[in-house]
Design an enzyme around this catalytic site. Structure first.
Site, PDB file in Angstrom:
ATOM      1  N   GLY A   1      -1.068 -12.358  12.561  1.00 23.05           N
ATOM      2  CA  GLY A   1      -2.298 -11.581  12.394  1.00 23.05           C
ATOM      3  C   GLY A   1      -2.036 -10.086  12.373  1.00 23.05           C
TER       4      GLY A   1
ATOM      5  CG  HIS B   1       5.143  -7.297   4.311  1.00 14.70           C
ATOM      6  ND1 HIS B   1       6.454  -7.073   3.982  1.00 14.70           N
ATOM      7  CD2 HIS B   1       4.570  -7.796   3.185  1.00 14.70           C
ATOM      8  CE1 HIS B   1       6.671  -7.411   2.706  1.00 14.70           C
ATOM      9  NE2 HIS B   1       5.527  -7.842   2.204  1.00 14.70           N
ATOM     10  CG  ASP B   2       0.706  -5.741  11.265  1.00 17.85           C
ATOM     11  OD1 ASP B   2       1.513  -6.315  12.036  1.00 17.85           O
ATOM     12  OD2 ASP B   2      -0.329  -5.180  11.666  1.00 17.85           O
TER      13      ASP B   2
ATOM     14  CG  HIS C   1       2.446  -6.229  -6.714  1.00 16.34           C
ATOM     15  ND1 HIS C   1       3.154  -7.401  -6.846  1.00 16.34           N
ATOM     16  CD2 HIS C   1       2.564  -5.882  -5.410  1.00 16.34           C
ATOM     17  CE1 HIS C   1       3.662  -7.743  -5.672  1.00 16.34           C
ATOM     18  NE2 HIS C   1       3.322  -6.849  -4.781  1.00 16.34           N
ATOM     19  CB  THR C   2      -2.648  -1.922  -9.726  1.00 18.52           C
ATOM     20  OG1 THR C   2      -3.005  -0.943 -10.686  1.00 18.52           O
ATOM     21  CG2 THR C   2      -3.315  -1.554  -8.410  1.00 18.52           C
TER      22      THR C   2
ATOM     23  CB  VAL D   1       4.091 -11.464  10.796  1.00 19.41           C
ATOM     24  CG1 VAL D   1       4.967 -11.851  11.972  1.00 19.41           C
ATOM     25  CG2 VAL D   1       4.854 -11.620   9.478  1.00 19.41           C
TER      26      VAL D   1
ATOM     27  CG  ASP E   1      -5.393   0.930 -13.292  1.00 14.82           C
ATOM     28  OD1 ASP E   1      -4.545   0.120 -12.838  1.00 14.82           O
ATOM     29  OD2 ASP E   1      -5.104   1.792 -14.145  1.00 14.82           O
TER      30      ASP E   1
ATOM     31  N   PRO F   1       5.521 -14.095   1.558  1.00 17.01           N
ATOM     32  CG  PRO F   1       3.575 -14.126   0.285  1.00 17.01           C
ATOM     33  CD  PRO F   1       4.141 -13.613   1.560  1.00 17.01           C
TER      34      PRO F   1
ATOM     35  NE  ARG G   1       6.477  -5.178  -0.138  1.00 14.97           N
ATOM     36  CZ  ARG G   1       7.772  -5.247   0.174  1.00 14.97           C
ATOM     37  NH1 ARG G   1       8.405  -4.189   0.638  1.00 14.97           N
ATOM     38  NH2 ARG G   1       8.420  -6.390   0.028  1.00 14.97           N
TER      39      ARG G   1
ATOM     40  CG  ASP H   1       0.130  -0.903 -13.649  1.00 18.45           C
ATOM     41  OD1 ASP H   1       0.489  -0.969 -14.852  1.00 18.45           O
ATOM     42  OD2 ASP H   1      -0.986  -0.490 -13.291  1.00 18.45           O
TER      43      ASP H   1
ATOM     44  CB  THR I   1      -2.061   3.373 -14.461  1.00 20.89           C
ATOM     45  OG1 THR I   1      -2.439   1.997 -14.222  1.00 20.89           O
ATOM     46  CG2 THR I   1      -2.653   3.818 -15.780  1.00 20.89           C
TER      47      THR I   1
HETATM   48  C1  HEM Z   1       1.775 -12.647  -3.813  1.00 25.20           C
HETATM   49  C2  HEM Z   1       2.893 -12.499  -3.155  1.00 25.20           C
HETATM   50  C3  HEM Z   1       3.665 -11.219  -3.092  1.00 25.20           C
HETATM   51  C4  HEM Z   1       4.992 -11.078  -3.307  1.00 25.20           C
HETATM   52  C5  HEM Z   1       5.974 -12.178  -3.609  1.00 25.20           C
HETATM   53  C6  HEM Z   1       5.293  -9.673  -3.183  1.00 25.20           C
HETATM   54  C7  HEM Z   1       6.571  -9.131  -3.308  1.00 25.20           C
HETATM   55  C8  HEM Z   1       6.829  -7.785  -3.409  1.00 25.20           C
HETATM   56  C9  HEM Z   1       8.109  -7.218  -3.711  1.00 25.20           C
HETATM   57  C10 HEM Z   1       9.405  -8.012  -3.909  1.00 25.20           C
HETATM   58  C11 HEM Z   1       7.975  -5.876  -3.782  1.00 25.20           C
HETATM   59  C12 HEM Z   1       9.068  -4.841  -4.057  1.00 25.20           C
HETATM   60  C13 HEM Z   1       9.723  -4.438  -2.756  1.00 25.20           C
HETATM   61  C14 HEM Z   1      10.977  -3.629  -2.940  1.00 25.20           C
HETATM   62  O1  HEM Z   1      11.627  -3.741  -3.978  1.00 25.20           O
HETATM   63  O2  HEM Z   1      11.324  -2.841  -2.025  1.00 25.20           O
HETATM   64  C15 HEM Z   1       6.588  -5.577  -3.515  1.00 25.20           C
HETATM   65  C16 HEM Z   1       6.046  -4.324  -3.501  1.00 25.20           C
HETATM   66  C17 HEM Z   1       4.745  -4.054  -3.135  1.00 25.20           C
HETATM   67  N1  HEM Z   1       3.814  -4.965  -2.670  1.00 25.20           N
HETATM   68 FE1  HEM Z   1       3.965  -6.974  -2.828  1.00 25.20          FE
HETATM   69  N2  HEM Z   1       4.150  -8.990  -2.909  1.00 25.20           N
HETATM   70  C18 HEM Z   1       3.124  -9.886  -2.849  1.00 25.20           C
HETATM   71  C19 HEM Z   1       1.822  -9.606  -2.535  1.00 25.20           C
HETATM   72  C20 HEM Z   1       1.369  -8.371  -2.131  1.00 25.20           C
HETATM   73  C21 HEM Z   1       0.099  -8.115  -1.498  1.00 25.20           C
HETATM   74  C22 HEM Z   1      -0.921  -9.201  -1.144  1.00 25.20           C
HETATM   75  C23 HEM Z   1       0.028  -6.783  -1.255  1.00 25.20           C
HETATM   76  C24 HEM Z   1      -1.057  -6.008  -0.593  1.00 25.20           C
HETATM   77  C25 HEM Z   1      -2.312  -6.383  -0.527  1.00 25.20           C
HETATM   78  C26 HEM Z   1       1.248  -6.195  -1.768  1.00 25.20           C
HETATM   79  C27 HEM Z   1       1.525  -4.851  -1.817  1.00 25.20           C
HETATM   80  C28 HEM Z   1       2.683  -4.303  -2.364  1.00 25.20           C
HETATM   81  C29 HEM Z   1       2.841  -2.897  -2.668  1.00 25.20           C
HETATM   82  C30 HEM Z   1       1.790  -1.823  -2.539  1.00 25.20           C
HETATM   83  C31 HEM Z   1       4.156  -2.743  -3.140  1.00 25.20           C
HETATM   84  C32 HEM Z   1       4.851  -1.428  -3.566  1.00 25.20           C
HETATM   85  C33 HEM Z   1       5.543  -0.834  -2.377  1.00 25.20           C
HETATM   86  C34 HEM Z   1       6.418   0.379  -2.699  1.00 25.20           C
HETATM   87  O3  HEM Z   1       6.085   1.172  -3.583  1.00 25.20           O
HETATM   88  O4  HEM Z   1       7.430   0.516  -2.004  1.00 25.20           O
HETATM   89  N3  HEM Z   1       2.049  -7.192  -2.256  1.00 25.20           N
HETATM   90  N4  HEM Z   1       5.922  -6.758  -3.290  1.00 25.20           N
END
Ligand code: HEM
Ligand SMILES: *[C@@H]1O[C@H](CO)[C@@H](O)[C@H](O)[C@H]1NC(C)=O
Length: 326
Positions: free
Chosen positions: A81, A75-76, A202-203, A79, A254, A172, A71, A246, A249
């Site tokens: 690049g 996020h890096d 988000h898997t 913003v 996956d 986003p 994540r 997810d 799992t």
């Molecule tokens: C499509 C738009 C996306 C939105 C709106 C979004 C939004 C979010 C939100 C709201 C969370 C939960 C954060 C929290 O409750 O603290 C989250 C978690 C996460 N996001 Fe996204 N995300 C998006 C795309 C992505 C992308 C592109 C990646 C990486 C390639 C990513 C990787 C992750 C990961 C790994 C988590 C889990 C982090 C943890 O366990 O703390 N997300 N995301």
């Protein structure tokens, strides 16, 4: 227009001008930087092994560490690049991205990056950027949880500033609808297909109740049992209670995330937008049954996102500590 001998005759300074132009564009290209998988092969030959062993320990301690870094990388890169700007603490000159809306009390893994960077510094002082450490560690984390591998391009430089306002505006949000999501990725040169594949991140990992409370309390395009189960640990007013993105799992990288979407068990509103009667439905269905197609597209999109560059003209630096400029 090629300079003919008569134009050269009329403008004797033209060849010099052309040479200058050539030089200027060459430096511009060089400062933008060309990424390469072998960027550190002579200056830090054991880099990959150093990062991998640190990540193996971290993921063994807590598999969510892989999710934190994945994540952070997203996020890096979104913003200015992939420039390590997210790691910087606030200074009188700029406000930290850590406190931007999408990151505050939510982006994690900063201490882990500091620890990996410290090991890299011990082996190869003042050589490897924080942005590259993150790119490598992210890939290793995904790999360690059983996800796809890809060749990490290297040679990024670290920013000398943070961009909190851009983080607020460009990352986003869980409340975005499909149109907004597509537009935000498009603004970074990433296609809808890249977006749908990248969302497969988000898997793994967890979300806090305040990011999905409205969905599990009010949405209609949601599996009723799933919504009821999630409501038990998440009041309508929101809280910081965790639920897996997810449910099947949570720490296996996956394609189960897409099967959950097809079953209307997407946790975030933004996730379920990818399968809600819109342009991405067919792709979600495909990824839900074809794990290889998802792996390929995810890997390709990670390389593409990892190539997002800072604004041209900024030289950057190799930061010694990720949380502050040199
Ligand atoms: C499509 C738009 C996306 C939105 C709106 C979004 C939004 C979010 C939100 C709201 C969370 C939960 C954060 C929290 O409750 O603290 C989250 C978690 C996460 N996001 Fe996204 N995300 C998006 C795309 C992505 C992308 C592109 C990646 C990486 C390639 C990513 C990787 C992750 C990961 C790994 C988590 C889990 C982090 C943890 O366990 O703390 N997300 N995301
Ligand atoms: C970040 O969260 C903290 C703690 O909840 C809060 O006090 C602070 O105002 C937030 N910062 C910003 C910039 O919103």
């Amino acid at each position: 227009m090629a300079p003919t001998s008569s134009t050269i005759h009329r403008f004797p300074q033209l060849p010099l001008l052309l040479l200058l132009l050539l030089l200027v564009s060459a430096t511009a290209l060089a400062s933008r930087g060309h990424l390469s998988p072998t960027f550190y092969s002579s200056t830090c030959p054991d880099l990959r092994r150093t990062v991998r062993s640190a990540m193996a320990e971290a993921v063994r301690q807590n598999p969510r560490n892989a999710a934190f870094l994945l994540r952070l990388f997203f996020h890096d890169c979104f913003v200015n690049g992939c420039d390590g700007s997210i790691f910087l603490d606030s200074t009188p000159a700029f406000a930290s991205e850590k406190f931007a809306i999408p990151n505050n009390n939510s982006a994690r893994g900063f201490e882990l990056i500091d620890a990996i960077k410290a090991r890299v510094e011990a082996a190869c002082p003042a050589t490897v950027s924080c942005a590259d450490v993150l790119a490598l560690a992210t890939q290793e984390g995904v790999d360690l949880l059983g996800g796809p591998t890809w060749t990490v391009e290297l040679g990024r430089r670290d920013s000398r500033a943070a961009f909190q306002a851009a983080a607020d505006e460009e990352i986003p949000l869980a409340f975005d609808d499909l149109k907004e999501l597509v537009a935000r990725f498009r603004a970074k040169g990433l296609s809808a297909r890249d977006m749908t594949a990248l969302s497969g991140a988000h898997t793994i990992g967890q979300a806090q109740c305040f990011t999905f409370a409205t969905r599990v309390h009010e949405a209609r395009n949601i599996d009723a049992d799933f919504a009821a189960r999630r409501r038990k640990n998440c009041p309508a007013s929101g809280s910081d209670a965790l639920a897996p993105l997810d449910s099947r799992t949570p720490y296996r990288f996956d394609n189960a995330f897409y099967r959950e979407l097809v079953a209307k068990r997407g946790l975030l509103h933004s996730d379920q937008e990818l399968f809600n009667g819109g342009s991405q439905d067919a792709r979600v269905r495909r990824y839900s049954t074809d794990a290889a197609a998802f792996s390929r597209d995810f890997a390709a999109a990670m390389v593409k996102m990892g190539a997002l560059r800072p604004s041209p003209g900024t030289k950057g630096e190799i930061r010694l500590k990720c949380n502050r400029i040199n």
